[in-house]
Design an enzyme around this catalytic site. Structure first.
Site, PDB file in Angstrom:
ATOM      1  N   HIS A  52       9.727  37.477  16.614  1.00  0.00           N
ATOM      2  CA  HIS A  52       9.833  37.962  17.841  1.00  0.00           C
ATOM      3  C   HIS A  52       8.876  37.312  18.863  1.00  0.00           C
ATOM      4  O   HIS A  52       7.544  36.929  18.216  1.00  0.00           O
ATOM      5  CB  HIS A  52       9.903  39.518  17.701  1.00  0.00           C
ATOM      6  CG  HIS A  52       9.791  40.042  19.383  1.00  0.00           C
ATOM      7  ND1 HIS A  52      11.373  40.346  19.889  1.00  0.00           N
ATOM      8  CD2 HIS A  52       9.095  40.121  20.268  1.00  0.00           C
ATOM      9  CE1 HIS A  52      11.099  40.687  21.042  1.00  0.00           C
ATOM     10  NE2 HIS A  52       9.910  40.648  21.398  1.00  0.00           N
ATOM     11  N   ASP A  79      12.826  52.868  24.881  1.00  0.00           N
ATOM     12  CA  ASP A  79      12.146  51.442  25.439  1.00  0.00           C
ATOM     13  C   ASP A  79      13.022  50.832  26.597  1.00  0.00           C
ATOM     14  O   ASP A  79      12.451  50.347  27.611  1.00  0.00           O
ATOM     15  CB  ASP A  79      11.957  50.703  24.289  1.00  0.00           C
ATOM     16  CG  ASP A  79      11.292  49.210  25.027  1.00  0.00           C
ATOM     17  OD1 ASP A  79      10.215  49.367  25.458  1.00  0.00           O
ATOM     18  OD2 ASP A  79      12.280  48.273  24.703  1.00  0.00           O
ATOM     19  N   ARG A  85       9.388  49.622  34.017  1.00  0.00           N
ATOM     20  CA  ARG A  85       8.043  48.990  34.052  1.00  0.00           C
ATOM     21  C   ARG A  85       8.370  47.683  34.908  1.00  0.00           C
ATOM     22  O   ARG A  85       7.396  47.066  35.418  1.00  0.00           O
ATOM     23  CB  ARG A  85       7.591  48.496  32.739  1.00  0.00           C
ATOM     24  CG  ARG A  85       6.981  49.718  31.975  1.00  0.00           C
ATOM     25  CD  ARG A  85       6.761  49.358  30.427  1.00  0.00           C
ATOM     26  NE  ARG A  85       6.156  48.206  30.307  1.00  0.00           N
ATOM     27  CZ  ARG A  85       5.989  47.493  29.181  1.00  0.00           C
ATOM     28  NH1 ARG A  85       7.206  47.572  28.244  1.00  0.00           N
ATOM     29  NH2 ARG A  85       5.618  46.063  28.925  1.00  0.00           N
ATOM     30  N   LYS A  87      11.243  48.351  18.645  1.00  0.00           N
ATOM     31  CA  LYS A  87      12.420  47.592  18.592  1.00  0.00           C
ATOM     32  C   LYS A  87      12.444  46.827  17.166  1.00  0.00           C
ATOM     33  O   LYS A  87      13.535  46.951  16.480  1.00  0.00           O
ATOM     34  CB  LYS A  87      12.766  46.584  19.855  1.00  0.00           C
ATOM     35  CG  LYS A  87      13.111  47.436  20.886  1.00  0.00           C
ATOM     36  CD  LYS A  87      13.206  46.503  22.079  1.00  0.00           C
ATOM     37  CE  LYS A  87      12.068  45.893  22.527  1.00  0.00           C
ATOM     38  NZ  LYS A  87      12.075  45.521  24.085  1.00  0.00           N
ATOM     39  N   SER A 145       6.611  48.625  23.052  1.00  0.00           N
ATOM     40  CA  SER A 145       8.063  48.125  23.228  1.00  0.00           C
ATOM     41  C   SER A 145       8.361  47.331  22.298  1.00  0.00           C
ATOM     42  O   SER A 145       9.460  47.373  21.907  1.00  0.00           O
ATOM     43  CB  SER A 145       7.732  47.532  24.519  1.00  0.00           C
ATOM     44  OG  SER A 145       8.909  46.643  24.864  1.00  0.00           O
TER      45      SER A 145
HETATM   46  N1  URA Z   1       9.092  42.248  25.367  1.00  0.00           N
HETATM   47  C1  URA Z   1       9.615  43.357  25.047  1.00  0.00           C
HETATM   48  O1  URA Z   1      10.349  43.475  24.515  1.00  0.00           O
HETATM   49  N2  URA Z   1       8.756  44.332  25.679  1.00  0.00           N
HETATM   50  C2  URA Z   1       7.687  44.002  26.409  1.00  0.00           C
HETATM   51  O2  URA Z   1       7.020  45.012  26.829  1.00  0.00           O
HETATM   52  C3  URA Z   1       7.178  42.682  26.626  1.00  0.00           C
HETATM   53  C4  URA Z   1       7.882  41.710  26.129  1.00  0.00           C
END
Ligand code: URA
Length: 442
Positions: A82, A161, A168, A187, A183
């Site tokens: 990621h 999220d 956000r 995931k 966040s």
């Molecule tokens: N990517 C995400 O999934 N969440 C964040 O808060 C920032 C980047």
């Protein structure tokens, strides 16, 4: 439990209890708490922070707010990767096929573009016919058959999220370390991978601009992974300039194909090999990063990586002929060459501004519902530290109209500075963070 009390406690800088965190996460997932109260709490968290314990609890509560994918029907160690988000960062499209070509299954759930940063799903959808919405059964079958699949996250994965991120984005609370760490990790933990490699960007195009902030974020995410019993390696890489030379959806697919065909070298390839080598190590397919790199390079040179990409595109309904003929991808109405107009060295880039220039051309969304134009963006062959002449090509613009090309040209010129004296090239990576500590680049 009372939401006003929770907001008040965080406003006063107090630590929230596990029950309080569970309460607002549940309310975010099922929309029983109004947006204005969640937004107030997010701002209080942004201003007063969270302890490591609160951040971990928030992550696990968000992970458990929806489904947790079960990838146990895929044999072997599944390693996810990621990125915290960048410009011209199409490393997934390079390393997913290369890692799969080394015999390590890649079952990857990716995201869409956010703000100035691009998203793998949008890039894949620029390939005519490509389907990112596979069922879990199709996803598992494809990985078992060809070794690789990249799909969108299911709607029920970390729904809390989803609500909090959307808030956000519009309340200036994205740049909060505990909120970013929870966040991303909620995931990743919900997506069912056995191990995770994180690409934490630093520099003018990154969510965290300073190296200290990026290393702190990397450490926080590694700590969360360790507590959740998932091995995590975080590599802090440079985002002082776009990673690849192409910015825009179809253009970034072309960049990835050019790298996998061996036509393009450079930072995109190097960062993909670096991250990919840690993926191979987590999967037990390499003992050291050097061995991982050798295996990935072999898969690149033999054409096995490109072949995997081709197979993945075909399996997901896309037109695999794009691998040989880029003209099958969406093409822009206006193509314009722009010269540097200055003699000297490329000194700096405002990479966020470059990402926003591509977004304004139609490559990204300004509102959540905006349709994308897959054909637009730019190729920026110059790198920080390059010596250029006035006639050296600065960029090639791919735009919907002459007016949009004018605006992009101006934005790109304003985002890049030149120096009359030589400028050092920025490092490719700065630090590698694992549960055992931080290894800084020399
Ligand atoms: N990517 C995400 O999934 N969440 C964040 O808060 C920032 C980047």
């Amino acid at each position: 439990m009372n939401m006003v009390e929770i907001i008040t406690r965080k406003k006063l800088g107090e630590a929230l209890t596990a029950e309080e965190i569970d309460f607002f996460v549940k309310g975010a997932a099922d929309h029983s708490i109004p947006d204005y109260q969640l937004a107030a709490l997010l701002m209080a968290i942004r201003l007063n922070g969270m302890s490591a314990q609160e951040t971990t609890h928030l992550t696990l509560a968000m992970r458990d707010s929806g489904d947790v994918a079960d990838l146990s029907a895929i044999p072997g160690v599944k390693v996810d990767k990621h990125s915290t988000g960048g410009v011209g960062d199409t490393a997934t499209l390079v390393l997913a096929p290369l890692v799969a070509a080394c015999g390590v299954p890649v079952a990857k759930m990716s995201g869409r573009g956010l703000g100035h940063t691009g998203g793998t799903l949008d890039k894949l959808e620029s390939i005519p016919g490509f389907r990112i919405g596979l069922s879990e059964e199709e996803f598992v079958r494809q990985v078992n058959e060809i070794g690789v699949a990249v799909i969108g996250q299911t709607g029920s994965l970390a729904p809390a999220d989803k609500t909090l991120y959307a808030l956000r984005d519009v309340t200036s609370t994205v740049d909060s370390l505990p909120l970013i760490a929870s966040s991303i990790m909620s995931k990743k933990l919900a997506s069912g991978a056995d191990a995770i490699v994180l690409d934490v960007k630093t520099g003018s195009g990154a969510i965290m601009h300073t190296l200290e902030g990026s290393v702190e974020l990397a450490k926080a995410m590694v700590d969360i992974g360790t507590l959740a019993k998932k091995p995590v390696t975080a590599v802090v890489t440079g985002m002082a300039q776009p990673l690849g030379t192409h910015v825009g959806n179809a253009l970034e697919v072309k960049d990835a194909i050019d790298v996998l065909s061996g036509r393009t070298k450079g930072d995109l390839l190097e960062v993909s090999l670096l991250l990919g080598s840690y993926m191979l190590m987590h999967a037990g397919a390499a003992e050291t990063p050097e061995e991982g790199r050798r295996k990935l390079t072999k898969a690149l040179e033999s054409g096995a990586g490109l072949e995997k990409l081709r197979l993945m595109i075909r399996a997901q309904g896309g037109d695999e002929r794009v691998c040989d003929d880029w003209k099958r991808m969406p093409q822009a109405a206006v193509v314009r060459e722009v010269a540097c107009g200055k003699t000297g060295w490329v000194a700096s880039m405002d990479t966020t501004a470059l990402g926003l220039a591509a977004q304004a051309m139609g490559a990204g969304r300004i509102r959540k519902t905006d349709p994308l134009d897959y054909s637009v963006g730019f190729i920026l062959p110059v790198r920080i530290g390059d010596h250029v002449w006035a006639h050296t090509p600065l960029c090639t613009l791919f735009a919907r109209s002459e007016e949009e090309a004018d605006a992009a040209e101006q934005a790109i010129r304003e985002a890049i500075t030149f120096s009359e004296t030589p400028v050092e090239r920025p490092p490719l990576w700065y630090a590698i963070v694992t549960k055992d500590g931080v290894q800084k680049a020399e």
